[in-house]
Design a protein around this motif. Sequence first.
Motif, PDB file in Angstrom:
ATOM      1  N   ARG A 126       0.835  -1.215   0.000  1.00  9.77           N
ATOM      2  CA  ARG A 126       0.000   0.000   0.000  1.00  9.77           C
ATOM      3  C   ARG A 126       0.869   1.265   0.000  1.00  9.77           C
ATOM      4  O   ARG A 126       0.556   2.243  -0.687  1.00  9.77           O
ATOM      5  CB  ARG A 126      -0.945  -0.008   1.189  1.00  9.77           C
ATOM      6  CG  ARG A 126      -2.066  -1.008   1.028  1.00  9.77           C
ATOM      7  CD  ARG A 126      -3.088  -0.907   2.143  1.00  9.77           C
ATOM      8  NE  ARG A 126      -4.161  -1.859   1.925  1.00  9.77           N
ATOM      9  CZ  ARG A 126      -4.642  -2.667   2.847  1.00  9.77           C
ATOM     10  NH1 ARG A 126      -4.156  -2.628   4.076  1.00  9.77           N
ATOM     11  NH2 ARG A 126      -5.607  -3.505   2.573  1.00  9.77           N
ATOM     12  N   GLN A 144       2.219   1.748  -3.413  1.00  8.55           N
ATOM     13  CA  GLN A 144       1.179   2.296  -4.284  1.00  8.55           C
ATOM     14  C   GLN A 144       1.078   3.808  -4.094  1.00  8.55           C
ATOM     15  O   GLN A 144       1.001   4.564  -5.068  1.00  8.55           O
ATOM     16  CB  GLN A 144      -0.159   1.619  -3.975  1.00  8.55           C
ATOM     17  CG  GLN A 144      -1.285   2.016  -4.900  1.00  8.55           C
ATOM     18  CD  GLN A 144      -2.567   1.259  -4.579  1.00  8.55           C
ATOM     19  OE1 GLN A 144      -2.809   0.878  -3.428  1.00  8.55           O
ATOM     20  NE2 GLN A 144      -3.372   1.025  -5.591  1.00  8.55           N
ATOM     21  N   THR A 201      -5.419  -8.501  -2.958  1.00  9.12           N
ATOM     22  CA  THR A 201      -6.484  -9.486  -2.763  1.00  9.12           C
ATOM     23  C   THR A 201      -5.890 -10.856  -2.443  1.00  9.12           C
ATOM     24  O   THR A 201      -6.344 -11.542  -1.516  1.00  9.12           O
ATOM     25  CB  THR A 201      -7.377  -9.569  -4.022  1.00  9.12           C
ATOM     26  OG1 THR A 201      -7.982  -8.299  -4.243  1.00  9.12           O
ATOM     27  CG2 THR A 201      -8.455 -10.635  -3.870  1.00  9.12           C
ATOM     28  N   ASP A 261      -2.811  -0.089 -10.788  1.00 12.17           N
ATOM     29  CA  ASP A 261      -3.963  -0.354  -9.923  1.00 12.17           C
ATOM     30  C   ASP A 261      -4.396  -1.807 -10.026  1.00 12.17           C
ATOM     31  O   ASP A 261      -4.667  -2.455  -9.015  1.00 12.17           O
ATOM     32  CB  ASP A 261      -5.134   0.561 -10.279  1.00 12.17           C
ATOM     33  CG  ASP A 261      -4.952   1.972  -9.772  1.00 12.17           C
ATOM     34  OD1 ASP A 261      -4.059   2.198  -8.933  1.00 12.17           O
ATOM     35  OD2 ASP A 261      -5.696   2.859 -10.227  1.00 12.17           O
ATOM     36  N   ARG A 262      -4.472  -2.317 -11.240  1.00 10.29           N
ATOM     37  CA  ARG A 262      -4.920  -3.691 -11.444  1.00 10.29           C
ATOM     38  C   ARG A 262      -3.957  -4.681 -10.786  1.00 10.29           C
ATOM     39  O   ARG A 262      -4.377  -5.569 -10.042  1.00 10.29           O
ATOM     40  CB  ARG A 262      -5.055  -3.993 -12.931  1.00 10.29           C
ATOM     41  CG  ARG A 262      -5.822  -5.277 -13.182  1.00 10.29           C
ATOM     42  CD  ARG A 262      -5.855  -5.629 -14.630  1.00 10.29           C
ATOM     43  NE  ARG A 262      -4.584  -6.329 -14.876  1.00 10.29           N
ATOM     44  CZ  ARG A 262      -3.932  -6.335 -16.012  1.00 10.29           C
ATOM     45  NH1 ARG A 262      -4.381  -5.684 -17.028  1.00 10.29           N
ATOM     46  NH2 ARG A 262      -2.818  -6.989 -16.151  1.00 10.29           N
ATOM     47  N   GLU A 283      -3.965  -4.159  -6.840  1.00  6.90           N
ATOM     48  CA  GLU A 283      -5.212  -4.623  -6.222  1.00  6.90           C
ATOM     49  C   GLU A 283      -5.326  -6.142  -6.277  1.00  6.90           C
ATOM     50  O   GLU A 283      -5.764  -6.766  -5.313  1.00  6.90           O
ATOM     51  CB  GLU A 283      -6.428  -3.956  -6.872  1.00  6.90           C
ATOM     52  CG  GLU A 283      -6.525  -2.466  -6.598  1.00  6.90           C
ATOM     53  CD  GLU A 283      -6.512  -2.112  -5.112  1.00  6.90           C
ATOM     54  OE1 GLU A 283      -7.146  -2.815  -4.306  1.00  6.90           O
ATOM     55  OE2 GLU A 283      -5.853  -1.124  -4.751  1.00  6.90           O
TER      56      GLU A 283
END
Length: 92
Positions: free
Chosen positions: A19, A22, A76, A68-69, A72
């Motif tokens: 995070r 990111q 997950t 982002d893809r 994320e």
Amino acid sequence: MSNNFMDTDAVRSLITAVREYQEAIYTQKQFLLNAANVCDQAMGSDPISRKKITKLEEALAVLDWATDRIIEDGLTILANDLKDLETIVEEA
């Protein structure tokens, strides 16, 4: 298995680090855009600088989408792994 062999804190730390990474990407993107805008202003918004800034914005949009893809999806997977590890620790 004993709790000595399962370090769920390490997975939590990895999630936090992803995070933070990111956020660092977004910060660097903003630096690039700010620098491009300063350059544009210094050049008097000439057609060449506007064209290059438009290309930069397009490239950053693709980067945003891909980043982002990937991030994320990774988060997950890590969250699911953490949940599985916590289940294993509880059952041990």
